[in-house]
Structures are given as structure tokens and as C-alpha cells.
Design an enzyme around this catalytic site. Structure first.
Site, PDB file in Angstrom:
ATOM      1  N   MET A 123      27.902 -17.682  15.146  1.00 33.86           N
ATOM      2  CA  MET A 123      27.516 -18.474  13.969  1.00 33.86           C
ATOM      3  C   MET A 123      28.248 -17.913  12.743  1.00 33.86           C
ATOM      4  O   MET A 123      27.829 -18.150  11.602  1.00 33.86           O
ATOM      5  CB  MET A 123      26.007 -18.432  13.767  1.00 33.86           C
ATOM      6  CG  MET A 123      25.259 -19.033  14.966  1.00 33.86           C
ATOM      7  SD  MET A 123      23.762 -19.910  14.528  1.00 33.86           S
ATOM      8  CE  MET A 123      22.808 -18.606  13.821  1.00 33.86           C
TER       9      MET A 123
ATOM     10  N   HIS B 280      30.141  -8.758  16.823  1.00 36.43           N
ATOM     11  CA  HIS B 280      30.898  -9.933  17.284  1.00 36.43           C
ATOM     12  C   HIS B 280      32.296  -9.520  17.759  1.00 36.43           C
ATOM     13  O   HIS B 280      32.788 -10.023  18.769  1.00 36.43           O
ATOM     14  CB  HIS B 280      31.086 -10.939  16.139  1.00 36.43           C
ATOM     15  CG  HIS B 280      29.817 -11.546  15.625  1.00 36.43           C
ATOM     16  ND1 HIS B 280      29.314 -11.264  14.383  1.00 36.43           N
ATOM     17  CD2 HIS B 280      28.965 -12.432  16.191  1.00 36.43           C
ATOM     18  CE1 HIS B 280      28.210 -11.952  14.196  1.00 36.43           C
ATOM     19  NE2 HIS B 280      27.961 -12.666  15.274  1.00 36.43           N
TER      20      HIS B 280
ATOM     21  N   GLN C  59      18.856 -24.629  15.995  1.00 38.39           N
ATOM     22  CA  GLN C  59      18.178 -23.416  16.457  1.00 38.39           C
ATOM     23  C   GLN C  59      17.391 -22.730  15.342  1.00 38.39           C
ATOM     24  O   GLN C  59      16.811 -21.668  15.553  1.00 38.39           O
ATOM     25  CB  GLN C  59      19.151 -22.466  17.143  1.00 38.39           C
ATOM     26  CG  GLN C  59      20.176 -21.783  16.247  1.00 38.39           C
ATOM     27  CD  GLN C  59      21.218 -21.048  17.065  1.00 38.39           C
ATOM     28  OE1 GLN C  59      22.104 -21.661  17.656  1.00 38.39           O
ATOM     29  NE2 GLN C  59      21.121 -19.725  17.125  1.00 38.39           N
TER      30      GLN C  59
ATOM     31  N   LYS D  76      22.210  -7.691  22.560  1.00 41.03           N
ATOM     32  CA  LYS D  76      21.129  -7.614  21.565  1.00 41.03           C
ATOM     33  C   LYS D  76      20.195  -8.816  21.708  1.00 41.03           C
ATOM     34  O   LYS D  76      18.996  -8.702  21.573  1.00 41.03           O
ATOM     35  CB  LYS D  76      21.688  -7.543  20.140  1.00 41.03           C
ATOM     36  CG  LYS D  76      20.561  -7.377  19.113  1.00 41.03           C
ATOM     37  CD  LYS D  76      21.074  -7.071  17.757  1.00 41.03           C
ATOM     38  CE  LYS D  76      21.565  -8.285  17.041  1.00 41.03           C
ATOM     39  NZ  LYS D  76      20.493  -9.231  16.661  1.00 41.03           N
TER      40      LYS D  76
END
Ligand code: PAF
Length: 303
Positions: free
Chosen positions: A49, A56, A80, A168
Site C-alpha cells: 500500500m 517492504h 480493507q 508481520k
């Protein structure tokens, strides 16, 4: 400024020194993906995102040697976000993200607008029913349906051979694996380790919301997980209850925390562990609010 297909042909070999190509249209992305498949290229996808951090980048570095063409999607997926969660306030910085993607040798960024992903009339939902309802699903009941819907769309558009997700979000990874299995997506799901700050706090775009005092207190989440790991590995505990209580005391005693959940579950099907069996694997997962910020973290342990 965004580049279009006119400015650069799609890459046939990874080239970290060249500029990453940005594609905003689904038709354009799907056309490139089909062309890459026809020419026998292996496509890797890292869905994000945006507002990228080292966590990332570690997913991208994990994917890079496993594919010919590395595609990163950057899309703040509205479906979401639960009602009351601040979608418009979600941090964004596309130019910085683009530079970071370039640094790790990403070939293509798929960066669609909402009008592409959810055009007027959109009404389909992909839902992994049971796995989406426990842990984070209890306080965010619609969240994972939004995740699976957008990830299914990304898989159909990008046609990845592999897709990399972070550990995570262990529940998210378990749900995506289930979806891939149930829906026969020809995608290998790779789950990459959690990346932590030097003091143990798991990297997250949300860490940016923490005040100085909250940031100072936040590493207790990881400390409590490590403490639970040692306790379980010591063999002194047969049942999860006392371990969870110990973690709660440690966290609550360290600052202004509000515990959403701490649970010890089976890492594959996320079912509650009633008793520690020797030779098994358990996942300790937690979600805790500090001020207005909800953080998640977890640890996997052999029992
Ligand atoms: O993990 C995330 O950042 C998101 O849930 C994902 C997988 C990119 C879907 O929007």
C-alpha cells in the site's frame, strides 16, 4: 511525472540501473503480464500500500532473485479499511516509493487509481470465511475480505508466478495461502521474515503515527513475545493461559497500552492452541493499541 509505455518498452531482463516503469491502467498491466508470460518470463509480485520502509524492501529483495521481472503494486486499498479507520489520512509518498523501488531493482510499479480497481458497478467480494474472522478479524470484521478481494484482482491482472508477503501480517499470509489453494491460483506464496528496528519494534507504516513517548514504549511488544518464547521453550508451561497473562502484565505495566488480543494459535489454520504439545509449532500473535495507533506483531515458536 509518470512514465507510460511509450517512454520505455517493458523490460525483458532485470536492470537495476534503469528507471522503474510505472503502469496505471489495468489493461496496460494485464497486457504486459500476458506478453511476459508468452515470452517465458517468471513474474514476481510484491503487493504493497506504498509508504515503503525497510520491511517492504526486504520483500522485494527476497523476490528479486526468484523472478525475471519484479512487479510491485502500490495501492491504498479502500475496501480493507473498516468504517472509522482513516483511509484519507493513510500516509502516501509516491515519488519516494518510486525511488526506493528503483534502488532495489524493481522493474514495474503497478499504481492504479481507485477508478481502475473499483469502477462503478463493482460488487464482487472474495472472502476466506473462517480464517478471516479470528485474531484481527474480531475487531476488523471486514478487513480481510477487502484484502483477499484486492489480492485476487492483483493476481488476475499481474499473473505472478510468485508473490511475497510479510510475516508481520501472519494472519494475512495464512488467509492468502488458503485463498490460493481454494481458488487454484497458480501462484507460489512466499512469506518473508519480519524486519525490526534496532530496538525490536516491527517495522510498519503505522509507526509514523507514534508520539515520542509511545515510540519509546512500543518495543515492549517484541520484548513480551520474546519473553513468552523463552517461557514456552523452557518447558515449564503446559498451557497458554499463564503465558498470555504474563505478556499482558508486561505490556500493561510499560505504558498507555490497550490490548486488543494476545493469542497463541496454530500457524497454519490459526486455531487456538489448548495445550503445548512437544514437537509442534505455535504462533503467538498480538494486536495492541498505543494512543490511536493499533500495532500488530507475532513470533513463531517450536514447542
Ligand atoms: O499488506 C498490505 O500492505 C496489504 O494488505 C496488501 C496485501 C497490499 C493488500 O492491499
Amino acid at each position: 511525472m509518470l512514465k507510460t509505455s511509450k517512454t520505455r518498452p517493458f523490460p525483458t531482463i532485470p536492470n537495476p540501473t534503469d528507471r522503474v516503469r510505472v503502469v496505471r491502467k489495468i489493461d496496460g498491466m494485464a497486457g504486459i503480464a500476458r506478453e511476459l508470460k508468452r515470452s517465458g518470463k517468471r513474474i514476481g509480485l510484491v503487493p504493497t500500500m506504498g509508504f515503503l520502509h525497510e520491511g517492504h524492501l526486504s520483500l522485494m529483495k527476497c523476490a528479486r532473485p526468484k523472478c525475471d521481472i519484479l512487479i510491485v503494486s502500490i495501492y491504498v486499498n479502500p475496501t480493507q479499511f473498516s468504517p472509522g479507520e482513516d483511509l484519507s489520512g493513510y500516509p502516501r509518498d509516491f515519488e519516494r516509493d518510486e525511488a526506493l523501488c528503483e534502488r532495489v531493482g524493481v522493474d514495474i510499479i503497478f499504481y492504479p487509481p481507485d477508478t481502475e480497481m473499483y469502477p462503478d458497478g463493482f460488487q464482487t467480494e472474495v472472502s476466506v470465511k473462517e480464517l478471516s474472522r479470528n485474531l484481527c478479524g474480531k475487531s476488523r470484521p471486514t478487513h480481510f475480505d477487502g484484502v483477499t478481494t484486492v489480492v485476487a484482482k492483483l493476481f488476475n491482472i499481474v499473473l505472478p508466478d510468485i508473490a511475497v508477503f510479510g510475516r508481520k501480517d501472519a494472519q494475512q499470509a495464512a488467509i492468502i495461502r488458503r485463498m490460493v489453494l481454494d481458488m487454484n491460483f497458480p501462484v507460489e506464496i512466499i512469506v518473508s521474515p519480519i524486519v525490526r528496528e534496532p530496538d525490536g519494534l516491527a517495522m510498519s507504516s503505522r509507526n509514523k503515527y507514534l508520539s515520542t513517548e509511545e515510540r519509546r514504549a512500543a518495543p515492549v511488544l517484541h520484548e513480551s513475545l520474546r519473553m513468552a518464547k523463552s517461557a514456552i521453550e523452557s518447558g515449564k508451561y503446559a498451557f497458554p493461559g499463564p503465558v498470555i497473562e504474563m505478556m499482558k502484565d508486561r505490556i500493561i505495566g510499560s505504558g498507555p497500552f490497550e490490548i486488543d488480543y494476545i493469542e497463541i494459535v496454530n500457524p497454519d489454520d490459526l486455531s487456538t492452541v489448548e495445550k503445548f504439545e512437544s514437537g509442534g509449532e505455535v504462533l503467538i500473535a498480538l494486536a495492541v493499541k498505543i494512543g490511536g495507533t493499533r500495532l500488530i506483531d507475532n513470533i513463531e515458536i517450536g514447542t
